[in-house]
Design an enzyme around this catalytic site. Structure first.
Site, mmCIF file in Angstrom:
data_model
loop_
_atom_site.group_PDB
_atom_site.id
_atom_site.type_symbol
_atom_site.label_atom_id
_atom_site.label_comp_id
_atom_site.label_asym_id
_atom_site.label_seq_id
_atom_site.Cartn_x
_atom_site.Cartn_y
_atom_site.Cartn_z
ATOM 1 C CE LYS A 116 -3.967 -2.101 2.356
ATOM 2 N NZ LYS A 116 -4.832 -1.999 3.554
ATOM 3 C CG PHE B 269 -14.110 1.402 6.002
ATOM 4 C CD1 PHE B 269 -13.520 0.864 4.869
ATOM 5 C CD2 PHE B 269 -14.882 0.577 6.814
ATOM 6 C CE1 PHE B 269 -13.693 -0.466 4.529
ATOM 7 C CE2 PHE B 269 -15.064 -0.760 6.490
ATOM 8 C CZ PHE B 269 -14.461 -1.285 5.338
ATOM 9 N NE ARG C 151 -6.658 -13.327 5.334
ATOM 10 C CZ ARG C 151 -6.926 -12.041 5.118
ATOM 11 N NH1 ARG C 151 -6.533 -11.463 3.997
ATOM 12 N NH2 ARG C 151 -7.588 -11.339 6.009
ATOM 13 C CB THR D 249 -6.931 -5.797 9.968
ATOM 14 O OG1 THR D 249 -7.352 -6.898 9.159
ATOM 15 C CG2 THR D 249 -7.253 -4.496 9.256
ATOM 16 N NE ARG E 3 -2.252 -5.743 7.306
ATOM 17 C CZ ARG E 3 -3.283 -6.443 6.878
ATOM 18 N NH1 ARG E 3 -3.812 -7.395 7.634
ATOM 19 N NH2 ARG E 3 -3.804 -6.194 5.696
ATOM 20 C CG ASN F 218 -3.433 -2.418 7.007
ATOM 21 O OD1 ASN F 218 -3.252 -2.201 5.820
ATOM 22 N ND2 ASN F 218 -4.497 -3.063 7.455
ATOM 23 C CG HIS G 37 -5.495 -6.211 -0.237
ATOM 24 N ND1 HIS G 37 -6.737 -6.294 0.358
ATOM 25 C CD2 HIS G 37 -5.513 -7.066 -1.297
ATOM 26 C CE1 HIS G 37 -7.479 -7.158 -0.344
ATOM 27 N NE2 HIS G 37 -6.755 -7.631 -1.351
#
Length: 140
Positions: free
Chosen positions: A11, A59, A87, A93, A104, A114, A117
């Site tokens: 991100k 959001f 994951r 998250t 993270r 964070n 994705h």
């Protein structure tokens, strides 16, 4: 275990801080192989389409604004049980809840920023991969 594929986005918060290499290293050390990767600046339309499942959530607008705020790196990852592996290495998250050693926990700034994705299922991985990559762009 079968070798499968998953989708990942590094991100804007992570690319802004020049963490693309650090994130990719953690993914590779977790047993995932990058079989496609490109750095892009998502358009508003791309971000809204990609996150359409969240359109009615409060959001949504902030998420879209964040995802178009800077470059991202979209990747196709391959490995044994790739969705779960990705994951697991991403972590929770909310970075405060993420386990030590996860992307993270180690690299994210906040629950919003964070850093990564990752697809939540093999079905969604296939959809998300197809959203950003043509089959010929994926080379294993």
């Amino acid at each position: 275990m079968a070798v499968t594929r998953t989708f990942s986005i590094i991100k804007p918060d992570a690319t802004r801080r020049n963490l693309t290499g650090a994130v990719t290293k953690m993914l590779e050390e977790a047993g995932l192989r990058v079989v496609a990767s490109k750095r892009i600046h998502m358009s508003r339309e791309q971000a809204e389409g990609f996150y359409a499942v969240h359109k009615e959530r409060p959001f949504f607008g902030e998420l879209v604004e964040f995802m178009i705020s800077g470059p991202v790196v979209v990747q196709v990852l391959e490995g044994e049980d790739a969705v779960k592996r990705n994951r697991d290495i991403m972590g929770a998250t909310n970075p405060k809840d993420a386990a030590p050693g996860t992307i993270r926990k180690e690299l994210a700034e906040s629950i919003e920023a964070n850093s990564v994705h990752g697809s939540d299922s093999e079905e969604n991985a296939a959809i998300e991969i197809a959203y950003f990559f043509k089959p010929e762009e994926i080379v294993g």
